[in-house]
Design an enzyme around this catalytic site. Structure first.
Site, PDB file in Angstrom:
ATOM      1  N   ASP A 248     -10.838   2.542   4.316  1.00  0.00           N
ATOM      2  CA  ASP A 248     -11.192   1.121   4.197  1.00  0.00           C
ATOM      3  C   ASP A 248     -12.699   0.961   3.986  1.00  0.00           C
ATOM      4  O   ASP A 248     -13.158  -0.114   3.594  1.00  0.00           O
ATOM      5  CB  ASP A 248     -10.815   0.375   5.490  1.00  0.00           C
ATOM      6  CG  ASP A 248      -9.495  -0.376   5.355  1.00  0.00           C
ATOM      7  OD1 ASP A 248      -9.208  -0.882   4.258  1.00  0.00           O
ATOM      8  OD2 ASP A 248      -8.765  -0.457   6.367  1.00  0.00           O
TER       9      ASP A 248
ATOM     10  N   GLN B 148      -4.294  -1.561   9.924  1.00  0.00           N
ATOM     11  CA  GLN B 148      -4.172  -2.874   9.287  1.00  0.00           C
ATOM     12  C   GLN B 148      -4.726  -3.962  10.210  1.00  0.00           C
ATOM     13  O   GLN B 148      -4.452  -3.996  11.400  1.00  0.00           O
ATOM     14  CB  GLN B 148      -2.693  -3.138   8.948  1.00  0.00           C
ATOM     15  CG  GLN B 148      -2.446  -4.400   8.166  1.00  0.00           C
ATOM     16  CD  GLN B 148      -3.079  -4.414   6.768  1.00  0.00           C
ATOM     17  OE1 GLN B 148      -3.231  -3.363   6.141  1.00  0.00           O
ATOM     18  NE2 GLN B 148      -3.438  -5.584   6.288  1.00  0.00           N
TER      19      GLN B 148
ATOM     20  N   LYS C 248       0.844  -1.206   0.000  1.00  0.00           N
ATOM     21  CA  LYS C 248       0.000   0.000   0.000  1.00  0.00           C
ATOM     22  C   LYS C 248       0.878   1.255   0.000  1.00  0.00           C
ATOM     23  O   LYS C 248       0.592   2.221  -0.712  1.00  0.00           O
ATOM     24  CB  LYS C 248      -0.930  -0.002   1.217  1.00  0.00           C
ATOM     25  CG  LYS C 248      -2.074  -1.006   1.091  1.00  0.00           C
ATOM     26  CD  LYS C 248      -2.849  -1.210   2.375  1.00  0.00           C
ATOM     27  CE  LYS C 248      -3.760  -2.424   2.285  1.00  0.00           C
ATOM     28  NZ  LYS C 248      -4.370  -2.821   3.549  1.00  0.00           N
TER      29      LYS C 248
HETATM   30  N1  GUN Z   1      -6.191  -6.919   6.379  1.00  0.00           N
HETATM   31  C1  GUN Z   1      -6.537  -7.723   5.337  1.00  0.00           C
HETATM   32  N2  GUN Z   1      -7.286  -7.027   4.445  1.00  0.00           N
HETATM   33  C2  GUN Z   1      -7.428  -5.780   4.940  1.00  0.00           C
HETATM   34  C3  GUN Z   1      -8.078  -4.612   4.468  1.00  0.00           C
HETATM   35  O1  GUN Z   1      -8.721  -4.571   3.403  1.00  0.00           O
HETATM   36  N3  GUN Z   1      -7.974  -3.513   5.270  1.00  0.00           N
HETATM   37  C4  GUN Z   1      -7.298  -3.533   6.440  1.00  0.00           C
HETATM   38  N4  GUN Z   1      -7.247  -2.402   7.147  1.00  0.00           N
HETATM   39  N5  GUN Z   1      -6.682  -4.591   6.895  1.00  0.00           N
HETATM   40  C5  GUN Z   1      -6.741  -5.717   6.158  1.00  0.00           C
END
Ligand code: GUN
Length: 283
Positions: free
Chosen positions: A120, A97, A53
C-alpha cells in the site's frame, strides 16, 4: 469541446497484462508472487474492494493468502497476524484493508507491516522515500492516477496541478508525484479560502475530497485534465465521483469517469507493487 474520457478500466487491463508477464518470469524462477490480504469486520465496501484485488491477483498470476477476521478481533491478534505474514516467505505483499474497527489503532497496525512488503506504500519509510524522490513502494491510488495522466498523453512538466485533499495516502503523495514530474503544485483542503479560484487555475485537477459531484463546470479551466479520485455512493445506491461528470466533460480536455477511472488503476497498482516486491526478494 468535449473531453477525452480516460478509460481507467482499459488502461488497468493493459497494466495487468504487462504485470502478468513479469509474474510469469518470477514464477518460472521459483518465486511466485504472493499477496496477503487481511480484512477485519464485515464492511460491505471493503469486502468489494478486497474481492476485486483478489480477482486481479488471480488474473495476473499472483497467489493470494486471505485472512478474514471478525469485527471484535483484538489489536494484538491482528498484530500477530501481520507478524506471521511478515515472516512468511511465500508472502511478498501485505495489505490490511481500511477502515479498521475503531478499537484498533490503524497507524500501529500499518506501521507493523514490513517495509519491503508494504504494497500500500503507507509505511513511513516508504512515504519518506517518496518525499526524497526515491520511491520503492508508492501508494497505489496516486501512482495509478499518474499512469492515467501519462498514458493519456497529458503534459505535466511546467503545468499547474491542483490537488484537492491532503490525506497521507492520496492527496499528499499525489502532490509529491506531480512535483517530481515538474508540475507546479497547489494542495487545497477543507480550509482553503476560495476553492473555485484555485481549481480554475488548474491545468491538471486531481480531486480526492469525497463529496459527490462537488466540482462543477464553472470551477474548471477549459481544456484541463480532470482526475476524479472520489468514490461516493448516492442515496439511490449508484456510485459517483467528486466531479459533476456530465457537465465538466463539456469543458475539460480529459476526464476520468467514476466508476471505471482511478478505481481499477488502484487495484492494478497493488498488483504491480506485489510483483515489484517479489522481484526485489528474488534477486
Ligand atoms: N481502503 C480504501 N482504500 C484503501 C487502500 O488503498 N488500501 C487499503 N489497505 N485500504 C483501503
Amino acid at each position: 469541446m468535449s473531453a477525452i474520457i480516460i478509460d481507467g478500466s482499459a488502461i488497468a487491463k493493459q497494466v495487468l497484462a504487462e504485470q502478468k508477464i513479469l509474474a510469469g518470469r518470477l514464477t518460472a524462477g521459483g518465486h511466485t508472487p504472493g499477496l496477503a490480504v487481511l480484512l477485519v469486520g464485515d464492511d460491505p465496501a471493503s469486502a468489494i474492494y478486497v474481492r476485486s484485488k483478489e480477482r486481479a491477483c488471480r488474473e495476473a498470476g499472483v497467489l493470494t493468502f486471505d485472512t478474514r477476521l471478525s469485527a471484535d478481533t483484538s489489536e494484538n491478534e491482528l498484530l500477530k497476524r501481520v507478524d506471521a505474514m511478515n515472516s512468511d516467505p511465500r508472502v511478498h505483499g501485505i495489505l490490511v484493508q481500511l477502515p479498521l474497527p475503531r478499537h484498533i489503532n490503524a497507524v500501529k497496525v500499518l506501521q507493523r507491516i514490513a517495509v519491503e512488503k508494504d504494497v500500500d506504500g503507507f509505511n513511513w519509510r516508504n512515504l519518506g522515500a517518496l518525499l526524497d524522490g526515491h520511491p520503492a513502494l508508492a501508494p497505489c491510488t496516486p501512482s495509478g492516477s499518474m499512469i492515467l495522466l501519462e498514458r493519456a498523453g497529458v503534459p505535466i512538466a511546467g503545468r499547474h496541478a491542483v490537488v484537492l485533499g491532503r490525506s497521507s495516502i492520496v492527496g499528499k503523495p499525489a502532490a509529491l508525484m506531480l512535483l517530481e514530474r515538474n508540475a507546479t503544485v497547489t494542495v487545497c483542503h477543507s480550509r482553503t479560502a476560495d476553492l473555485a479560484a484555485m481549481t480554475r487555475q488548474a491545468d491538471i485537477l486531481l480531486s480526492a475530497i469525497g463529496r459527490p459531484r462537488m466540482i462543477t463546470a464553472d470551477m474548471i479551466k477549459p481544456g484541463a485534465a480532470v482526475i476524479d479520485i472520489g468514490i461516493n455512493r448516492l442515496p439511490d445506491g449508484k456510485l459517483c465521483g467528486d466531479v459533476d461528470f456530465d457537465v465538466v466533460r463539456q469543458k475539460a480536455g480529459w476526464i476520468t469517469p467514476v466508476p471505471g477511472g482511478v478505481g481499477p488503476m488502484t487495484v492494478a497498482m497493488v498488483i504491480a507493487n506485489v510483483i515489484s516486491a517479489a522481484g526485489s526478494t528474488a534477486t
